[in-house]
Design an enzyme around this catalytic site. Structure first.
Site, PDB file in Angstrom:
ATOM      1  N   ASP A 168      50.232  46.904  31.014  1.00  0.00           N
ATOM      2  CA  ASP A 168      48.816  46.535  31.223  1.00  0.00           C
ATOM      3  C   ASP A 168      48.433  46.536  32.696  1.00  0.00           C
ATOM      4  OD1 ASP A 168      48.257  46.183  28.538  1.00  0.00           O
ATOM      5  OD2 ASP A 168      48.640  44.023  28.576  1.00  0.00           O
ATOM      6  N   ARG A 188      50.174  28.975  35.381  1.00  0.00           N
ATOM      7  CA  ARG A 188      48.927  29.690  35.702  1.00  0.00           C
ATOM      8  C   ARG A 188      48.157  29.127  36.892  1.00  0.00           C
ATOM      9  NH1 ARG A 188      50.790  34.154  33.769  1.00  0.00           N
ATOM     10  NH2 ARG A 188      50.686  34.371  31.528  1.00  0.00           N
ATOM     11  N   ASP A 214      45.113  31.859  28.952  1.00  0.00           N
ATOM     12  CA  ASP A 214      45.485  32.168  30.338  1.00  0.00           C
ATOM     13  C   ASP A 214      44.283  32.584  31.181  1.00  0.00           C
ATOM     14  OD1 ASP A 214      48.172  31.527  30.054  1.00  0.00           O
ATOM     15  OD2 ASP A 214      48.671  33.503  29.267  1.00  0.00           O
ATOM     16  N   SER A 261      54.483  40.260  22.901  1.00  0.00           N
ATOM     17  CA  SER A 261      53.833  39.872  24.145  1.00  0.00           C
ATOM     18  C   SER A 261      54.586  38.651  24.689  1.00  0.00           C
ATOM     19  CB  SER A 261      52.362  39.529  23.873  1.00  0.00           C
ATOM     20  OG  SER A 261      51.842  38.834  24.977  1.00  0.00           O
TER      21      SER A 261
HETATM   22  N1  ARG Z   1      50.318  29.969  23.781  1.00  0.00           N
HETATM   23  C1  ARG Z   1      50.866  29.660  25.051  1.00  0.00           C
HETATM   24  C2  ARG Z   1      49.799  29.160  25.979  1.00  0.00           C
HETATM   25  O1  ARG Z   1      48.653  29.245  25.687  1.00  0.00           O
HETATM   26  C3  ARG Z   1      51.643  30.798  25.640  1.00  0.00           C
HETATM   27  C4  ARG Z   1      50.815  31.906  26.198  1.00  0.00           C
HETATM   28  C5  ARG Z   1      51.651  33.022  26.696  1.00  0.00           C
HETATM   29  N2  ARG Z   1      50.884  33.915  27.515  1.00  0.00           N
HETATM   30  C6  ARG Z   1      50.977  35.245  27.472  1.00  0.00           C
HETATM   31  N3  ARG Z   1      50.189  35.899  28.266  1.00  0.00           N
HETATM   32  N4  ARG Z   1      51.794  35.876  26.682  1.00  0.00           N
HETATM   33  O2  ARG Z   1      50.074  28.680  27.022  1.00  0.00           O
END
Ligand code: ARG
Length: 422
Positions: free
Chosen positions: A35, A116, A145, A197
């Site tokens: 990506d 993040r 995110d 992912s």
């Molecule tokens: N569900 C989790 C969260 O909201 C993990 C997210 C993982 N992020 C990703 N870009 N794969 O924090």
């Protein structure tokens, strides 16, 4: 498919979204994956802008930063910066999470959510240092995110704009691969099946997508890359001893270690014993329910050990009160509101309580379980003589208990009678 004409972009919805005509130099949060590699080219192409890359090391295992940097420069990045933020992540984010027993939705230890705001803060600093006007990230429009990253940028740097190409470029995986081929972007591995992912750092790893989206599908083995499946874990249990000071782990089995190394070592032990697998349905901030498979072996050992020690040094009243604050802390962090003052207010209380959280906890690891088996603390509000079934002399007057019970239950008894004698 590249929308080189800026008028093809939709008008911004939020004040911090970039107006395409004023994007000159973009700081891209670059992972080296498909990506963000496609994005690196696409931004140059579609916006006619320069791109500076930033890759943040939060302790994600098996990353080769020299390779990532080389790839970024080959794809036309003006600069590529790699920041090792492991110490800061451990000290200012994970340590707070430990003191706040941070779990969201009764299972998720928040590793991504903790990472993040730090990544976005570092992006702001690098964007300013490199003269960028805009920050780009690879988040989709369906996840948490984007909320965490954009809320951080809008809070810390109102002068910077944001672009999130995945939300707008309308390329699926096949189109991205075609775009990559066309632009000489290396595509790693087979292109038949979409991979999971993944997001990871030293506090844990998440997998999403593929069969995980089918709630009726039990976990397949190939999703686990960190933790041994419990049925394959060693037949012999192993007990680890964690020592805490001010609520933060400082030693493992008697070895004093920095927090990064301690977490890495605990993660290794937990992974070997099948500890820290969570199959979790989550209420996302953007309204969706989504299933994640988590592997968080260090969190699965350190959090229960901390919680146990905290309970031991706190009174019944503190122990009744703190979980409500912990829960609110976890929610704020999950929701991307790291910079919200309430989070710091809660931290002040959490720190006050944790000033006394000192001692040792033994945790037995065995086939997927991490169980507290020993406790020791000079601050424990515990007296073995008082707790004992043996006679404890004048320290605790058992003959006072009936009087206590009579008064303690008074209102409840009166209420019961009123309701049952009507
Ligand atoms: N569900 C989790 C969260 O909201 C993990 C997210 C993982 N992020 C990703 N870009 N794969 O924090």
């Amino acid at each position: 498919m590249s929308q080189a004409d800026p008028s093809a972009f939709a008008a911004p919805t939020a004040s911090y979204e970039a107006d395409p005509s004023s994007v000159r130099r973009v700081l891209l949060l670059y992972s080296g994956g498909l990506d963000t590699s496609v994005m690196l080219k696409w931004i140059q192409d579609a916006y006619g802008a320069e791109v500076v890359c930033l890759t943040v090391n939060l302790g994600q295992p098996g990353e080769d930063y020299a390779v990532i940097e080389g790839k970024a420069l080959r794809l036309g990045a003006l600069e590529c910066h790699v920041v090792d933020a492991r110490e800061e992540f451990a000290r200012d984010y994970v340590a707070r999470a430990i003191k706040a027993n941070a779990i969201y939705g009764s299972g998720y230890p928040l590793f991504t959510a903790l990472g993040r705001p730090l990544i976005a803060k570092l992006a702001v600093a690098q964007a300013r240092a490199s003269g960028c006007d805009t920050i780009a990230h690879g988040c989709t429009g369906k996840g948490n995110d984007q909320v965490r990253i954009e809320a951080t940028i809008a809070t810390l740097a109102p002068e910077l704009k944001v672009i999130a190409p995945v939300r707008s470029w309308r390329m699926g995986r096949d189109e991205e691969i075609a775009y990559a081929r066309e632009h000489g972007i290396p595509v790693k591995g087979g292109t038949e099946a979409a991979p999971y992912s993944i997001d990871d750092n030293l506090w844990g790893r998440s997998s999403e997508g593929r069969w995980i989206e089918d709630l009726g599908h039990a976990p397949e083995d190939d999703v686990f890359s960190l933790v041994t499946r419990p049925q394959e874990a060693p037949e012999e249990p192993e007990t680890v001893e964690l020592e805490f000071e001010r609520g933060v782990p400082v030693a493992l089995d008697g070895d004093r270690l920095g927090l990064v190394e301690l977490i890495e070592r605990v993660a290794e032990l937990g992974a070997r014993h099948g500890v820290g697998i969570v199959d979790h349905i989550e209420d996302r901030i953007v309204g969706l329910k989504v299933r994640d498979i988590y592997e968080a072996p260090a969190a699965a050992i350190i959090l229960p050990a901390h919680e146990e020690l905290e309970r031991l040094v706190c009174t019944i009243h503190q122990n009744q009160f703190k979980p409500a604050l912990d829960r609110q802390w976890a929610y704020l962090v999950y929701a991307g509101l790291w910079w919200e003052p309430l989070r710091e207010d809660i931290d002040a209380y959490v720190d006050a309580v944790n000033a006394r959280v000192r001692g040792k906890i033994g945790v037995r690891l065995y086939k997927g379980r991490a169980q507290v088996v020993t406790r020791e603390s000079e601050n424990a509000i515990y007296d073995a003589a008082l707790a004992s079934f043996a006679e404890s002399g004048g320290l605790f007057s058992q003959s006072s208990s009936p009087g206590f019970i009579e008064l303690f239950s008074l209102q409840s008894r009166m209420a019961w009678r009123l309701r049952n004698e009507e």
